[in-house]
Design a protein around this motif. Structure first.
Motif, PDB file in Angstrom:
ATOM      1  N   GLY A  10     -43.657 -29.245 -14.908  1.00 24.56           N
ATOM      2  CA  GLY A  10     -43.595 -28.727 -16.283  1.00 24.56           C
ATOM      3  C   GLY A  10     -43.268 -27.253 -16.368  1.00 24.56           C
ATOM      4  O   GLY A  10     -42.852 -26.750 -17.387  1.00 24.56           O
ATOM      5  N   TRP A  11     -43.466 -26.497 -15.284  1.00 21.16           N
ATOM      6  CA  TRP A  11     -43.197 -25.064 -15.220  1.00 21.16           C
ATOM      7  C   TRP A  11     -43.863 -24.350 -16.392  1.00 21.16           C
ATOM      8  O   TRP A  11     -43.266 -23.495 -17.041  1.00 21.16           O
ATOM      9  CB  TRP A  11     -41.691 -24.781 -15.258  1.00 21.16           C
ATOM     10  N   GLN A  12     -45.115 -24.679 -16.652  1.00 23.00           N
ATOM     11  CA  GLN A  12     -45.758 -24.129 -17.848  1.00 23.00           C
ATOM     12  C   GLN A  12     -46.237 -22.699 -17.654  1.00 23.00           C
ATOM     13  O   GLN A  12     -46.810 -22.356 -16.609  1.00 23.00           O
ATOM     14  CB  GLN A  12     -46.936 -25.007 -18.241  1.00 23.00           C
TER      15      GLN A  12
ATOM     16  N   SER B 233     -34.767 -18.035 -20.568  1.00 23.01           N
ATOM     17  CA  SER B 233     -34.892 -19.317 -21.272  1.00 23.01           C
ATOM     18  C   SER B 233     -33.608 -19.565 -22.042  1.00 23.01           C
ATOM     19  O   SER B 233     -33.174 -18.679 -22.775  1.00 23.01           O
ATOM     20  CB  SER B 233     -36.081 -19.295 -22.228  1.00 23.01           C
TER      21      SER B 233
ATOM     22  N   LYS C 178     -35.759 -25.366 -17.594  1.00 23.69           N
ATOM     23  CA  LYS C 178     -36.816 -25.379 -18.610  1.00 23.69           C
ATOM     24  C   LYS C 178     -36.440 -24.545 -19.835  1.00 23.69           C
ATOM     25  O   LYS C 178     -35.856 -23.461 -19.695  1.00 23.69           O
ATOM     26  CB  LYS C 178     -38.094 -24.788 -18.010  1.00 23.69           C
TER      27      LYS C 178
ATOM     28  N   GLN D 218     -34.354 -29.462 -19.824  1.00 25.57           N
ATOM     29  CA  GLN D 218     -34.018 -29.416 -21.261  1.00 25.57           C
ATOM     30  C   GLN D 218     -32.852 -28.493 -21.552  1.00 25.57           C
ATOM     31  O   GLN D 218     -32.448 -28.344 -22.696  1.00 25.57           O
ATOM     32  CB  GLN D 218     -35.220 -28.945 -22.076  1.00 25.57           C
TER      33      GLN D 218
END
Ligand code: GLN
Length: 387
Positions: free
Chosen positions: A144-146, A167, A174, A313
């Motif tokens: 998830g690379w949160q 981003s 991500k 994404q």
């Protein structure tokens, strides 16, 4: 001889160059270095050619050709409702790479701490170090690379000058979520820090997700510079036309660095990119759809072979977990192995970390024609059946 600058003299060659050379040497399908294998819109290339023939061919303004800065201001307004004054809040650079370098040089002084989110694009750290900044890595974890409060709290302190936020994120694919951006914004305010926002993949997002610049959050306009690249928007990576947008106080400093790095960027290419931003929106919106299809195709096929694709994404890239393939060696060994023996090149993720890094993640670029991806899949399927 006296010691040279250790940041550069001691550095290896970038992984992209290493893997592309190895791919050429072995006739491999190159899913390593991220570049499209079809050129961007003919209209832009014709406009650039016309400008080369008809001129002007002398130095454009240091800040960039006016029509391009105006087109960029309109673009930021149209997509994000951001208001940048083209006269003093936008500077055109030679690619996103120079935009990042000029931003770091312009904003960071010796002794400042700069937070880097790992896996981090490979040009950030050396430039931070070269200006005497101190990198403070935050490590995100797959799949998830949160970005968490604990990680930010561990990295931020009174000396924090800036964070580099990428981003959509290369290599992880991500797109940072609104809650993560809000959290980050609260740290920037609390620690009076800036953000250098690497948004070169701003239009390459999937599954209906829209990129939201950190600069659009309350109080963040003043703290953010936004880096963009025509190479990514128009599939013209060799043109190296990029830019930085931000409040005049920050852009003024970035432009002072830019004036001594490259001073300007080829006039004809700037004119063509201005034309593209005003007239070729369909191109990049369609490109995102095509890339999404490529991501789905590659993820499905690689999963069949035994790779475990991670969510992506945005960007050109799909990261996969290779552990189920039971390869005996590191991710770097794996990438070299498949380049030589399956004749498909990829990029190991460990190079985007400092210190001990995960060894089981490998990145494939899917910004390629479908027939090229099919050939890569065929080669990998044959190879892993044999092994
Ligand atoms: N950004 C591209 C990638 O991640 C490579 C750019 C370069 O080769 N410097 O693959």
């Amino acid at each position: 001889m006296k010691p040279l600058n250790p940041t550069f003299a001691g550095a290896g060659t970038t992984i992209f160059t290493v893997m592309s050379s190895l791919a050429n040497q072995h006739g491999a399908v190159n899913l390593g270095q991220g570049f499209p294998d079809t050129d961007g819109p003919l209209a832009l290339r014709e406009r650039a050619a016309q400008a080369l023939i008809e001129g002007p061919n002398q130095y454009p303004p240091m800040m960039g050709v006016e029509s391009l800065r105006q087109a960029l201001a309109a673009h930021a307004k149209r997509f994000y409702d951001l208001n940048y004054d083209w006269r003093g809040e936008i500077v055109v650079t030679s690619g996103g790479t120079e935009a990042l370098t000029a931003s770091i040089m312009g904003l960071v002084k010796p002794g400042d701490e700069v937070v880097l989110i790992e896996p981090a694009y490979d040009s950030y750290r050396p430039i931070v170090e070269a200006v005497g900044g101190i990198p403070k890595p935050i490590r995100l974890a797959a799949p998830g690379w949160q970005l968490t409060e604990a990680a930010l709290a561990a990295a931020f302190g009174p000396k924090t000058k800036a964070i580099l936020l990428n981003s959509p994120m290369n290599p992880a694919g991500k797109v940072f979520l609104p809650d993560e951006l809000k959290l980050l914004a609260s740290f920037l305010t609390r620690f009076d820090a800036l953000a250098i926002c690497d948004e070169v993949y701003e239009h390459l997002t999937f599954d209906g997700i829209r990129h939201a610049p950190l600069a659009t959050l309350p109080g963040m306009y003043e703290r953010c510079v936004r880096v963009g690249s025509a190479g990514k928007i128009f599939s013209l990576t060799g043109w190296k036309v990029g830019w930085v947008e931000g409040p005049a106080a920050l852009i003024g400093a970035v432009a002072k660095a830019h004036q001594f790095i490259t001073f300007t960027t080829p006039t004809a290419l700037q004119i063509a990119v201005a034309h593209g931003l005003n007239a070729a929106e369909d191109y990049y919106l369609t490109l995102a759809k095509e890339l999404e299809g490529n991501r789905d195709y590659l993820a499905r096929e690689l999963a069949q072979i035994g790779f475990e694709p991670l969510p992506a994404q945005g960007t050109y890239f799909l990261t996969t977990d290779i552990r189920k393939l039971r390869f005996n060696g590191s991710d770097v060994d794996f990438c070299k192995h498949i380049t030589e023996h399956a004749r498909v090149a990829a990029i190991p993720l460990s190079v985007f970390f400092t210190g001990e890094a995960p060894q089981h993640l490998v990145r494939f670029a899917f910004c390629k024609q479908r027939s090229v991806l099919e050939e890569a899949v065929k080669r990998l399927a044959t190879h892993f059946k044999r092994n």
